[in-house]
Design an enzyme around this catalytic site. Structure first.
Site, PDB file in Angstrom:
ATOM      1  CB  THR A   1      -7.469   0.377  20.046  1.00 42.32           C
ATOM      2  OG1 THR A   1      -6.422   1.363  19.962  1.00 42.32           O
ATOM      3  CG2 THR A   1      -6.861  -1.015  20.108  1.00 42.32           C
TER       4      THR A   1
ATOM      5  CE1 TYR B   1      -3.367  -2.856   0.444  1.00 40.34           C
ATOM      6  CE2 TYR B   1      -2.131  -3.442   2.425  1.00 40.34           C
ATOM      7  CZ  TYR B   1      -3.089  -3.746   1.474  1.00 40.34           C
ATOM      8  OH  TYR B   1      -3.765  -4.934   1.536  1.00 40.34           O
TER       9      TYR B   1
END
Length: 346
Positions: A250, A176
């Site tokens: 998270t 990426y």
């Protein structure tokens, strides 16, 4: 009818008036043919006292359809690491850190939620090995910490929290082009987690970030301060052992694209440095002071995920359910103190 009151959900106290506000908001948005996009920054770790409603972790997945994994995902992070359930994987090699032999620079930010150090783009730091198939590039170092010494880490060890947690967030630069693309893509992220403990002396890297002359430069939200001459190797504890599992970011949108690597030793900071962290504000100077501490997401269900480690406790166990096809020679662990003296988070 919902009356103003106080309710308990997911270990977070939530006022009834805020629940009513949330229900009205969801009803308003879903009733529109083209509902407006929720601002990506509209979330919080804890409820704002006497403020307008901002979604805390138990609501992240409800207020924005793009964040639905925060509620319905099956591989969410953080988790509680039960050492008795870890599986020894002999094919986990040591982590390789490649700094090109150079020190790096970066900008330290108060984001309102974290102390964040983002490296300059000309300074490339890559890691490989361990559970990684590809090389991953360091994007950000993020600090989580508590208002008290017994809390502050996102991950738990046998149900116990540490005073803080350093998270080194890397993206897969082989597949990426940038962090944003990698974060929503398979095999996109690797996050190295290091627990923080309070001691008489501090880790040399943390000392650069948390000494008084530096940390006071980012007291308020959006404050930034440039650091140079940093040696990334210094943040790593002296150990080759670690624990790893497949999980998620998270923070919203909680994409399940992260491989977590939890190092088997903590790093240390002084009590004064922890106190300085707790004096950082979530808000700007014109707003009421609200400490950034307790910037943690509660632990999420493990859902039969495999917790692997390269710590060999020399005890026979069973294969990891989601890796049986690989026929690895796993061994289970049953003790905190292995015979090789590789103590877990001593």
């Amino acid at each position: 009818m919902i009356y103003p009151g106080v309710y308990k959900q997911s270990s977070t106290w939530i006022h009834g008036t805020h629940i009513l506000s949330l229900l009205c908001l969801i009803s308003h948005l879903t009733a529109q043919p083209n509902p407006p996009k929720i601002h990506e920054g509209w979330w919080a770790y804890k409820e704002v006292v006497q403020g307008s409603f901002v979604p805390v972790p138990s609501f992240w997945g409800l207020v924005n359809s793009a964040w639905n994994l925060c509620s319905v995902g099956k591989r969410q992070s953080p988790v509680n690491i039960e050492t008795s359930h870890m599986i020894f994987d002999p094919f986990l090699t040591p982590i390789k850190l490649n700094t090109g032999g150079r020190k790096v620079g970066g900008t330290m930010y108060n984001t309102g939620r974290h102390v964040s150090l983002r490296l300059d783009k000309e300074h490339l730091v890559n890691i490989s090995g361990g559970p990684m198939t590809y090389s991953h590039r360091l994007e950000e170092i993020r600090l989580h910490f508590g208002s008290e010494d017994g809390q502050g880490s996102e991950h738990l060890l046998n149900g116990q929290a540490f005073s803080g947690e350093v998270q080194l967030i890397h993206y897969n630069h082989e597949l990426y082009t940038n962090y944003t693309e990698a974060a929503k893509s398979p095999n996109g992220l690797v996050i190295v987690s290091i627990f923080m403990k309070i001691a008489e002396t501090s880790n040399s890297f943390l000392n650069r970030m948390l000494n008084r002359d530096t940390i006071t430069r980012i007291t308020y939200k959006n404050d930034a301060y440039l650091l140079t001459g940093l040696n990334i190797e210094e943040i790593y504890p002296e150990t080759h052992s670690f624990i790893t599992y497949d999980g998620s970011m998270t923070i919203p949108p909680c994409f399940e694209t992260a491989t977590w690597i939890l190092m088997n030793k903590p790093v240390y900071l002084t009590r004064m440095q922890m106190h300085s962290l707790r004096l950082l504000s979530q808000n700007q100077p014109s707003q009421i002071f609200l400490s950034m501490s307790d910037n943690v997401r509660p632990v999420q269900p493990l859902n039969n995920r495999c917790i692997r480690t390269n710590i060999n406790f020399s005890m026979q166990g069973k294969d990891c359910p989601n890796n049986r096809a690989q026929k690895l020679q796993y061994r289970g662990t049953t003790s905190l103190l292995p015979p090789t003296h590789l103590y877990l988070w001593d």
